[in-house]
Design an enzyme around this catalytic site. Structure first.
Site, mmCIF file in Angstrom:
data_model
loop_
_atom_site.group_PDB
_atom_site.id
_atom_site.type_symbol
_atom_site.label_atom_id
_atom_site.label_comp_id
_atom_site.label_asym_id
_atom_site.label_seq_id
_atom_site.Cartn_x
_atom_site.Cartn_y
_atom_site.Cartn_z
ATOM 1 N N ASN A 81 67.246 13.279 39.001
ATOM 2 C CA ASN A 81 66.043 12.646 38.462
ATOM 3 C C ASN A 81 64.919 12.978 39.428
ATOM 4 O O ASN A 81 64.761 12.333 40.465
ATOM 5 C CB ASN A 81 66.244 11.140 38.343
ATOM 6 C CG ASN A 81 65.070 10.443 37.667
ATOM 7 O OD1 ASN A 81 64.002 11.022 37.495
ATOM 8 N ND2 ASN A 81 65.257 9.189 37.307
ATOM 9 N N LYS A 100 66.221 11.630 42.978
ATOM 10 C CA LYS A 100 67.374 10.747 42.941
ATOM 11 C C LYS A 100 68.542 11.553 42.392
ATOM 12 O O LYS A 100 68.386 12.259 41.387
ATOM 13 C CB LYS A 100 67.089 9.540 42.040
ATOM 14 C CG LYS A 100 68.178 8.493 41.996
ATOM 15 C CD LYS A 100 67.753 7.333 41.097
ATOM 16 C CE LYS A 100 68.813 6.233 41.048
ATOM 17 N NZ LYS A 100 68.399 5.127 40.149
ATOM 18 N N ARG A 141 66.972 14.700 34.153
ATOM 19 C CA ARG A 141 66.197 13.775 33.335
ATOM 20 C C ARG A 141 64.795 14.347 33.146
ATOM 21 O O ARG A 141 64.107 14.668 34.099
ATOM 22 C CB ARG A 141 66.092 12.419 34.014
ATOM 23 C CG ARG A 141 65.255 11.423 33.192
ATOM 24 C CD ARG A 141 64.874 10.200 33.972
ATOM 25 N NE ARG A 141 64.062 9.311 33.172
ATOM 26 C CZ ARG A 141 62.989 8.669 33.634
ATOM 27 N NH1 ARG A 141 62.603 8.825 34.880
ATOM 28 N NH2 ARG A 141 62.291 7.879 32.848
ATOM 29 N N HIS A 161 62.473 5.681 27.407
ATOM 30 C CA HIS A 161 63.669 4.930 27.822
ATOM 31 C C HIS A 161 64.850 5.210 26.900
ATOM 32 O O HIS A 161 65.763 4.389 26.770
ATOM 33 C CB HIS A 161 63.408 3.408 27.835
ATOM 34 C CG HIS A 161 62.454 2.948 28.885
ATOM 35 N ND1 HIS A 161 61.629 1.845 28.710
ATOM 36 C CD2 HIS A 161 62.177 3.417 30.129
ATOM 37 C CE1 HIS A 161 60.904 1.670 29.799
ATOM 38 N NE2 HIS A 161 61.217 2.611 30.673
ATOM 39 N N LEU A 165 63.747 -4.243 30.089
ATOM 40 C CA LEU A 165 62.666 -4.959 30.759
ATOM 41 C C LEU A 165 62.708 -4.690 32.258
ATOM 42 O O LEU A 165 63.479 -5.305 32.997
ATOM 43 C CB LEU A 165 62.787 -6.471 30.497
ATOM 44 C CG LEU A 165 62.897 -6.897 29.027
ATOM 45 C CD1 LEU A 165 63.029 -8.416 28.936
ATOM 46 C CD2 LEU A 165 61.712 -6.402 28.220
ATOM 47 N N GLY A 166 61.900 -3.736 32.691
ATOM 48 C CA GLY A 166 61.741 -3.452 34.109
ATOM 49 C C GLY A 166 60.259 -3.456 34.418
ATOM 50 O O GLY A 166 59.475 -4.132 33.743
ATOM 51 N N GLY A 170 58.447 -0.933 33.905
ATOM 52 C CA GLY A 170 58.136 -0.419 32.580
ATOM 53 C C GLY A 170 59.059 -1.125 31.605
ATOM 54 O O GLY A 170 60.197 -1.448 31.944
ATOM 55 N N ARG A 217 51.081 -2.051 33.216
ATOM 56 C CA ARG A 217 50.541 -1.477 31.987
ATOM 57 C C ARG A 217 50.306 -2.563 30.946
ATOM 58 O O ARG A 217 51.085 -3.510 30.831
ATOM 59 C CB ARG A 217 51.499 -0.425 31.433
ATOM 60 C CG ARG A 217 51.438 0.902 32.184
ATOM 61 C CD ARG A 217 52.526 1.852 31.732
ATOM 62 N NE ARG A 217 53.687 1.785 32.613
ATOM 63 C CZ ARG A 217 54.835 2.415 32.377
ATOM 64 N NH1 ARG A 217 54.985 3.139 31.301
ATOM 65 N NH2 ARG A 217 55.826 2.312 33.234
ATOM 66 N N ASP A 258 55.377 -8.190 40.097
ATOM 67 C CA ASP A 258 56.795 -8.522 40.242
ATOM 68 C C ASP A 258 57.077 -9.838 39.531
ATOM 69 O O ASP A 258 56.516 -10.881 39.885
ATOM 70 C CB ASP A 258 57.146 -8.627 41.727
ATOM 71 C CG ASP A 258 58.642 -8.688 41.975
ATOM 72 O OD1 ASP A 258 59.331 -9.427 41.243
ATOM 73 O OD2 ASP A 258 59.121 -8.021 42.900
ATOM 74 N N ARG A 314 59.557 -11.748 39.671
ATOM 75 C CA ARG A 314 60.107 -12.781 40.552
ATOM 76 C C ARG A 314 58.998 -13.600 41.204
ATOM 77 O O ARG A 314 59.065 -14.824 41.255
ATOM 78 C CB ARG A 314 60.997 -12.142 41.620
ATOM 79 C CG ARG A 314 62.274 -11.520 41.076
ATOM 80 C CD ARG A 314 62.955 -10.650 42.106
ATOM 81 N NE ARG A 314 62.135 -9.480 42.454
ATOM 82 C CZ ARG A 314 62.553 -8.476 43.209
ATOM 83 N NH1 ARG A 314 63.775 -8.491 43.709
ATOM 84 N NH2 ARG A 314 61.759 -7.449 43.466
ATOM 85 N N VAL A 360 64.302 -6.847 35.112
ATOM 86 C CA VAL A 360 63.937 -8.183 34.642
ATOM 87 C C VAL A 360 64.950 -8.679 33.624
ATOM 88 O O VAL A 360 65.414 -9.824 33.682
ATOM 89 C CB VAL A 360 62.515 -8.177 34.040
ATOM 90 C CG1 VAL A 360 62.174 -9.555 33.482
ATOM 91 C CG2 VAL A 360 61.487 -7.764 35.092
ATOM 92 N N ASN A 400 68.156 -9.899 35.282
ATOM 93 C CA ASN A 400 68.107 -10.841 36.406
ATOM 94 C C ASN A 400 67.169 -12.028 36.238
ATOM 95 O O ASN A 400 67.011 -12.802 37.193
ATOM 96 C CB ASN A 400 67.706 -10.079 37.681
ATOM 97 C CG ASN A 400 68.711 -9.008 38.043
ATOM 98 O OD1 ASN A 400 69.849 -9.297 38.368
ATOM 99 N ND2 ASN A 400 68.286 -7.744 37.958
ATOM 100 N N GLU A 432 71.383 4.800 33.271
ATOM 101 C CA GLU A 432 70.810 6.002 32.682
ATOM 102 C C GLU A 432 71.461 7.274 33.212
ATOM 103 O O GLU A 432 71.625 8.250 32.482
ATOM 104 C CB GLU A 432 69.303 6.011 32.930
ATOM 105 C CG GLU A 432 68.586 4.901 32.155
ATOM 106 C CD GLU A 432 67.122 4.775 32.501
ATOM 107 O OE1 GLU A 432 66.289 5.365 31.777
ATOM 108 O OE2 GLU A 432 66.804 4.090 33.490
#
Length: 368
Positions: A7, A14, A64, A153, A182-183, A185, A214, A255, A257, A304, A307, A354
């Site tokens: 990636n 990565k 990717r 995604h 849900l991250g 993005g 965004r 974030d 959290r 998200v 968690n 992924e």
């Protein structure tokens, strides 16, 4: 089959090495080209990968690639023509496709005898029917400039929908699943029989759900107003809507959290942002229930989604007349199934993977 998944970002690579589906090595090379970074360029970064892991018997490299336009509907073995097509799609993904192309080009040079396979985030959504991807604008203009819904995604939605069907013992070829990635993005997808039927992101990853930085869906007149009335240049408006909107724009934090902590303390800005974020998810769930004609499951995934029990509960609040409920204890524990026994629609929490999906698609492409 031994498969290396790459990636490649603009300043990072990565990697994850699989052997018959099992991870045997992984890592991240960061700050490429920066002072004090791990590598001076992508060539050095990939050379580092190859020195760090045992590539004996490597069967393929999977890459990717964010944007495949309408040209790619599944994983594709890279040759010169494919590489040129990916390059031609750069205007549709100027931040992502150049980095992926760099990774492909370097890997082809360093591993000339190993098949290189591109796996596209957009490919999964090529199954959406024309009415679901066509914008109601001048048709000639749209065709000339490739303006339509592409969705993103895709590897995550494909993986999570299939894992949901397996968890529930349903045939993947008939299951109806609403997946919520849900991250930072975020996107929603309606999956029918393992195929994307609708998705929230559009021509770019900007539209749809509220995200970390965004805006998600917004009336295009806002852009005209900010340009003509407020006098802001288009570049500044674009930067605002992509980097300083969403949760960041509403609260100064991107974030979830932190936003939940502020909300718990009674912060009105954080409370409003949380409500805007979860209401938008709920609106898309309602839309996709209509598109699918009902659903077997709703599945939360990504940072998200996996968690944040409070987000899951708020996103589904008030949907019990539609057969959608959450068991609070299961939700707070983060069980795989968080709906009550016997609920008409099963609510799940499934970690996305992924890289594993990319490796699966590469293996399938080369063995079928």
């Amino acid at each position: 089959m031994k498969i290396l998944v790459l990636n490649s970002g603009s300043s990072s690579v990565k990697y994850r090495l699989f052997d018959d589906g099992t991870t045997i090595a992984k890592g991240l090379i960061e700050r490429i080209g920066e002072s004090g970074g791990d590598a001076s360029d992508h060539t050095e970064a990939l050379q580092h990968v190859m020195e760090s892991v045992n590539l004996d018997g490597l069967g393929a490299v999977g890459h990717r690639v964010v944007h495949g336009g309408t040209e790619f509907s599944d994983a594709t073995v890279v040759d010169d023509t494919v590489a040129t097509t990916i390059e031609n799609l750069i205007p549709l993904a100027p931040l992502h496709n150049p980095a992926a192309l760099s990774g492909i080009e370097v890997a082809r040079k360093l591993l000339p005898d190993v098949p290189q396979v591109a796996v596209f985030d957009t490919a999964f959504h090529q199954s959406i029917d024309p009415a679901g991807v066509t914008y109601a604008i001048d048709a000639d203009l749209a065709d000339r400039w490739q303006i339509r819904r592409y969705g993103f995604h895709g590897t995550s939605h494909a993986y999570v929908a299939r894992e949901t069907a397996a968890l529930l013992g349903l045939p993947a070829t008939s299951a109806k699943v609403i997946t919520l990635h849900l991250g930072n993005g975020a996107s929603a997808c309606a999956v029918s029989g393992g195929r994307s039927a609708a998705t929230s992101m559009g021509m770019s990853p900007q539209s749809g759900l509220v995200m970390g930085t965004r805006s998600g869906d917004i009336d295009p007149t806002v852009i005209f107003h900010l340009h003509r009335v407020a006098g802001l240049p288009l570049d500044e408006i674009e930067r605002s809507l992509t980097r300083f909107a969403g949760l960041q724009g509403l609260t100064g934090d991107n974030d979830m959290r932190t936003i939940q902590q502020r909300r718990d303390k009674g912060d009105p800005a954080a409370t409003l942002a949380f409500d805007v974020y979860t209401r938008r998810i709920r609106e898309y769930i309602g839309t996709y229930l209509a598109i699918l004609g009902g659903a077997d499951a709703i599945t939360f995934t990504a940072g998200v989604g996996e968690n944040a029990p409070a987000v899951r509960a708020a996103a589904l609040q008030g949907l019990s007349p539609l057969g959608i409920e959450i068991d609070p204890e299961r939700n707070n524990r983060g069980d795989r199934i968080i709906s009550p026994d016997g609920a008409p629609v099963t609510v799940c929490v499934i970690p996305t993977d992924e890289e594993a999906e990319i490796a699966r698609q590469v293996a399938e492409k080369l063995t079928t």
